[in-house]
Motif scaffolding. Structure first.
Motif, short mmCIF file in Angstrom:
data_model
loop_
_atom_site.label_atom_id
_atom_site.label_comp_id
_atom_site.label_asym_id
_atom_site.label_seq_id
_atom_site.Cartn_x
_atom_site.Cartn_y
_atom_site.Cartn_z
N PRO A 49 0.83 -1.22 0.00
CA PRO A 49 0.00 0.00 0.00
C PRO A 49 0.85 1.26 0.00
O PRO A 49 1.79 1.39 0.80
N GLY A 50 0.56 2.16 -0.92
CA GLY A 50 1.27 3.42 -1.00
C GLY A 50 2.65 3.36 -1.62
O GLY A 50 3.37 4.35 -1.63
N LYS A 51 3.02 2.19 -2.13
CA LYS A 51 4.35 2.03 -2.72
C LYS A 51 4.24 1.57 -4.17
O LYS A 51 3.20 1.09 -4.61
N GLU A 52 5.34 1.73 -4.88
CA GLU A 52 5.38 1.30 -6.27
C GLU A 52 5.53 -0.22 -6.34
O GLU A 52 6.03 -0.85 -5.41
N ARG A 53 5.11 -0.77 -7.46
CA ARG A 53 5.28 -2.20 -7.67
C ARG A 53 6.78 -2.51 -7.79
O ARG A 53 7.51 -1.79 -8.47
N GLU A 54 7.21 -3.57 -7.12
CA GLU A 54 8.64 -3.90 -7.12
C GLU A 54 8.87 -5.36 -7.48
O GLU A 54 8.02 -6.23 -7.24
N PHE A 55 10.02 -5.60 -8.05
CA PHE A 55 10.43 -6.95 -8.44
C PHE A 55 10.69 -7.79 -7.20
O PHE A 55 11.28 -7.32 -6.22
N ALA A 56 10.25 -9.06 -7.25
CA ALA A 56 10.52 -10.00 -6.15
C ALA A 56 11.38 -11.17 -6.62
O ALA A 56 12.40 -11.47 -6.00
N ALA A 57 10.98 -11.83 -7.70
CA ALA A 57 11.71 -13.01 -8.16
C ALA A 57 11.38 -13.28 -9.62
O ALA A 57 10.30 -12.92 -10.09
N ALA A 58 12.33 -13.91 -10.32
CA ALA A 58 12.13 -14.26 -11.72
C ALA A 58 12.81 -15.58 -12.03
O ALA A 58 13.76 -15.98 -11.35
N ILE A 59 12.33 -16.23 -13.10
CA ILE A 59 12.87 -17.52 -13.50
C ILE A 59 12.91 -17.58 -15.02
O ILE A 59 11.99 -17.09 -15.68
N ASP A 60 13.95 -18.17 -15.57
CA ASP A 60 14.07 -18.22 -17.03
C ASP A 60 13.19 -19.32 -17.59
O ASP A 60 12.54 -20.07 -16.85
N TRP A 61 13.18 -19.45 -18.92
CA TRP A 61 12.26 -20.37 -19.57
C TRP A 61 12.51 -21.83 -19.22
O TRP A 61 11.59 -22.64 -19.21
N THR A 62 13.75 -22.16 -18.89
CA THR A 62 14.07 -23.56 -18.56
C THR A 62 13.80 -23.89 -17.10
O THR A 62 13.68 -25.06 -16.75
N LYS A 111 15.71 -12.74 -0.86
CA LYS A 111 16.72 -13.77 -1.11
C LYS A 111 16.94 -14.64 0.13
O LYS A 111 17.07 -14.12 1.24
N GLY A 112 16.94 -15.94 -0.08
CA GLY A 112 17.13 -16.87 1.03
C GLY A 112 15.83 -17.27 1.72
O GLY A 112 15.82 -18.22 2.51
N ARG A 113 14.75 -16.56 1.43
CA ARG A 113 13.45 -16.88 2.05
C ARG A 113 12.42 -17.33 1.01
O ARG A 113 11.55 -18.15 1.32
#
Length: 124
Positions: free
Chosen positions: A41-54, A65-67
């Protein structure tokens, strides 16, 4: 047209765990990277995690990270986010997104399809 539908959000106490799922329609799911972003709430959307196609290459924000662990099952057209050791500051709407490339990126503009979001609330 690609549709992404998230599920698995909810209310959990600090230190608890949740597993988010994102089911994708369309035959080209396996050709693209996938990611989870979040917006508090009240904040911009932020990146959390990503995964490549494989599924072999992942990237995480330092704050998770780590959690958190991102994974995918291309046979089921589904991407997951396992969230452990949750903190109140993890409270946000979590969005699944499909990348425009097969490799991992962290920038918002690199994702072209978005789900409707699922609420995660962590109580202290």
């Amino acid at each position: 047209q690609v549709q992404l539908v998230e599920s698995g959000g909810g209310l959990v106490q600090a230190g608890g765990s949740l597993r988010l799922s994102c089911a994708a329609s369309g035959r080209t799911f396996s050709n693209y990277a996938m990611a989870w972003f979040r917006q508090a709430p009240g904040k911009e959307r932020e990146f959390a995690a990503a995964i490549d196609w494989t599924g072999d290459i992942t990237n995480y924000a330092d704050s998770v990270k780590g959690r958190f662990t991102i994974s995918r099952d291309n046979a089921k057209n589904t991407v997951y986010l396992q969230m452990n050791s949750l903190k109140p500051e993890d409270t946000a709407v979590y969005y699944c997104a499909r990348g425009t490339k097969f490799y991992v990126t962290t920038t918002y503009s690199s994702y072209d399809y978005w789900g409707q979001g699922t609420q995660v609330t962590v109580s202290s």
